[in-house]
Design a protein around this motif. Structure first.
Motif, PDB file in Angstrom:
ATOM      1  N   VAL A 154       0.779  -1.065   0.052  1.00 40.55           N
ATOM      2  CA  VAL A 154       0.040  -0.093   0.156  1.00 40.55           C
ATOM      3  C   VAL A 154       0.587   1.099  -0.045  1.00 40.55           C
ATOM      4  O   VAL A 154       1.786   1.225   0.671  1.00 40.55           O
ATOM      5  N   LEU A 155       0.501   2.296  -0.881  1.00 38.67           N
ATOM      6  CA  LEU A 155       1.319   3.383  -1.046  1.00 38.67           C
ATOM      7  C   LEU A 155       0.438   4.636  -0.444  1.00 38.67           C
ATOM      8  O   LEU A 155      -0.741   4.912  -0.746  1.00 38.67           O
ATOM      9  N   ILE A 156       0.874   5.076   0.665  1.00 42.31           N
ATOM     10  CA  ILE A 156      -0.101   6.175   1.269  1.00 42.31           C
ATOM     11  C   ILE A 156       0.724   7.819   0.855  1.00 42.31           C
ATOM     12  O   ILE A 156       1.912   7.944   1.372  1.00 42.31           O
ATOM     13  N   LEU A 157      -0.101   8.449   0.041  1.00 44.27           N
ATOM     14  CA  LEU A 157       0.293  10.011  -0.028  1.00 44.27           C
ATOM     15  C   LEU A 157      -0.507  10.829   0.313  1.00 44.27           C
ATOM     16  O   LEU A 157      -1.800  10.948  -0.026  1.00 44.27           O
ATOM     17  N   ASP A 158       0.095  11.931   1.128  1.00 47.73           N
ATOM     18  CA  ASP A 158      -0.640  12.978   1.841  1.00 47.73           C
ATOM     19  C   ASP A 158      -0.496  14.320   0.951  1.00 47.73           C
ATOM     20  O   ASP A 158       0.677  14.867   0.987  1.00 47.73           O
ATOM     21  N   GLU A 159      -1.334  14.784   0.180  1.00 49.43           N
ATOM     22  CA  GLU A 159      -1.300  15.986  -0.484  1.00 49.43           C
ATOM     23  C   GLU A 159      -0.053  16.095  -1.372  1.00 49.43           C
ATOM     24  O   GLU A 159       0.838  16.768  -1.264  1.00 49.43           O
ATOM     25  N   PRO A 160       0.041  15.161  -2.628  1.00 51.67           N
ATOM     26  CA  PRO A 160       1.321  14.836  -3.079  1.00 51.67           C
ATOM     27  C   PRO A 160       1.509  15.902  -3.970  1.00 51.67           C
ATOM     28  O   PRO A 160       2.722  16.095  -4.811  1.00 51.67           O
ATOM     29  N   ILE A 161       0.359  16.803  -4.585  1.00 48.75           N
ATOM     30  CA  ILE A 161       0.512  17.717  -5.482  1.00 48.75           C
ATOM     31  C   ILE A 161       0.632  19.331  -4.818  1.00 48.75           C
ATOM     32  O   ILE A 161       0.336  20.175  -5.801  1.00 48.75           O
ATOM     33  N   ASN A 162       0.515  19.306  -3.606  1.00 50.91           N
ATOM     34  CA  ASN A 162       0.595  20.489  -3.188  1.00 50.91           C
ATOM     35  C   ASN A 162       1.644  21.285  -3.559  1.00 50.91           C
ATOM     36  O   ASN A 162       2.863  20.805  -3.445  1.00 50.91           O
ATOM     37  N   GLY A 163       1.572  22.590  -3.827  1.00 53.54           N
ATOM     38  CA  GLY A 163       2.814  23.346  -4.348  1.00 53.54           C
ATOM     39  C   GLY A 163       3.302  23.114  -5.826  1.00 53.54           C
ATOM     40  O   GLY A 163       4.398  23.798  -5.969  1.00 53.54           O
ATOM     41  N   LEU A 164       2.884  22.171  -6.483  1.00 53.51           N
ATOM     42  CA  LEU A 164       3.203  21.690  -7.638  1.00 53.51           C
ATOM     43  C   LEU A 164       2.778  22.857  -8.614  1.00 53.51           C
ATOM     44  O   LEU A 164       1.824  23.189  -8.876  1.00 53.51           O
ATOM     45  N   ASP A 165       3.617  23.177  -9.865  1.00 57.92           N
ATOM     46  CA  ASP A 165       3.052  23.772 -11.075  1.00 57.92           C
ATOM     47  C   ASP A 165       2.299  22.660 -11.972  1.00 57.92           C
ATOM     48  O   ASP A 165       2.389  21.471 -11.563  1.00 57.92           O
ATOM     49  N   PRO A 166       1.557  23.127 -12.973  1.00 55.65           N
ATOM     50  CA  PRO A 166       0.903  22.132 -13.763  1.00 55.65           C
ATOM     51  C   PRO A 166       1.209  21.018 -14.366  1.00 55.65           C
ATOM     52  O   PRO A 166       0.885  19.983 -14.473  1.00 55.65           O
TER      53      PRO A 166
END
Length: 308
Positions: A154-166
């Protein structure tokens, strides 16, 4: 054998006078991408930390692979976790960061595994540049590679796209989908439902620590699909007319007196004319299109405020 690999029942976490998560019930099945959606401070990170074994619940049950998490703490070793920051060493390269952790884990054939992971997340294992020079997207990809050390279930990711550009958002999205193709179960939190809708197979909407709804991707998209809503005295009298005269085939009856018509080539004026011409009284008719964000806001606002 059940494909349910994580089951939580009444999972609760309290910090003194504050309740971060309250009575969370959720089943997660093998191969799913579960989107945990909620506003900032809703309890997403706390719930993920309990699943990943970083904090203990105050009460409730957490089962992995049909066994209680309390029976064997080794279950948490089968979780790959990226919550908040990846804890990278800024003055080392990506390879060196992974190598340090691989040695600490006691992994065999670590060089081969590190090269494979870096290739998987789109980083060059021969690149000696220090991590401090990396873009936010590159750091996120390295963080995911670290979470994948040891081949977790299982892979758990918390807000992985926060702060990323498009561009970074697209890269992370493609990576998540690629990982899921190989059967990896993924739990991902975000407050961007529009982005989660492109990858998740199921959603758990969390508001003030409570899971207020669990809904599949298909159900969510159907609720937000463009449709014509028709209010009549009895839907069963309108259906034969619409089927016969306009060849309408995509529809749904709601509450006995409302018809949802999903045929996009049909206009409101056509429906109104046909029904009136055949003696069917039309109480209301309008086109409905609800965005995913609107649906999320409605569900959280209707849940209200339960506690401090």
């Amino acid at each position: 054998m059940s494909d349910c690999i994580i089951e939580m029942s009444g999972l609760t976490k309290r910090y003194k006078s504050k309740t971060a998560v309250l009575n969370a019930d959720l089943k997660i099945f093998k191969g799913e991408i579960v989107g945990l959606i909620g506003k900032n401070g809703a309890g997403k990170s706390t719930l993920l930390k309990m699943i990943g074994g970083l904090i203990y619940p105050t009460s409730g049950e957490l089962h992995f692979f049909n066994r209680s998490s309390g029976e064997n703490q080794s279950f948490f070793e089968r979780m790959g976790v990226l919550i908040e920051n990846a804890g990278l060493y800024p003055h080392y390269s990506a390879y060196e960061n992974l190598n340090l952790l691989a040695m600490a884990y006691g992994l065999k054939d670590r060089n081969k595994q590190i090269e494979k992971l870096l290739q998987l997340v789109g980083l060059d294992h021969k690149n000696t540049a220090k991590v401090k020079s990396y873009s936010m997207g590159m750091k996120q990809r390295l963080g995911i590679a670290i979470a994948l050390l040891g081949s977790p279930d299982v892979l758990i990711l918390d807000e992985p796209i926060n702060g990323l550009d498009p561009e970074g958002i697209v890269e992370i999205r493609q990576l998540i989908l690629e990982l899921n193709k190989d059967g990896l179960t993924i739990i991902i939190s975000s407050h961007f439902l529009e982005e989660l809708s492109k990858i998740a197979t199921k959603y758990a909407i969390i508001h003030q620590g409570e899971i207020v709804e669990v809904i599949s991707r298909e159900e969510l998209l159907q609720k937000c699909e463009e449709r014509i809503e028709i209010g009549v005295d009895e839907a069963k009298t309108a259906i034969p007319v619409l089927e016969r005269e306009l060849q309408i085939s995509k529809y749904k009856v709601a509450y006995g007196q409302t018809l949802y018509v999903y045929d996009r080539n049909i206009e409101i004026r056509q429906i109104t004319k046909v029904l009136v011409d055949h003696g069917v009284s039309v109480d209301s008719i309008y086109k409905h299109k609800q965005s995913l964000e609107q649906y999320f806001l409605e569900r959280t606002e209707s849940a209200g405020d339960h506690y401090d």
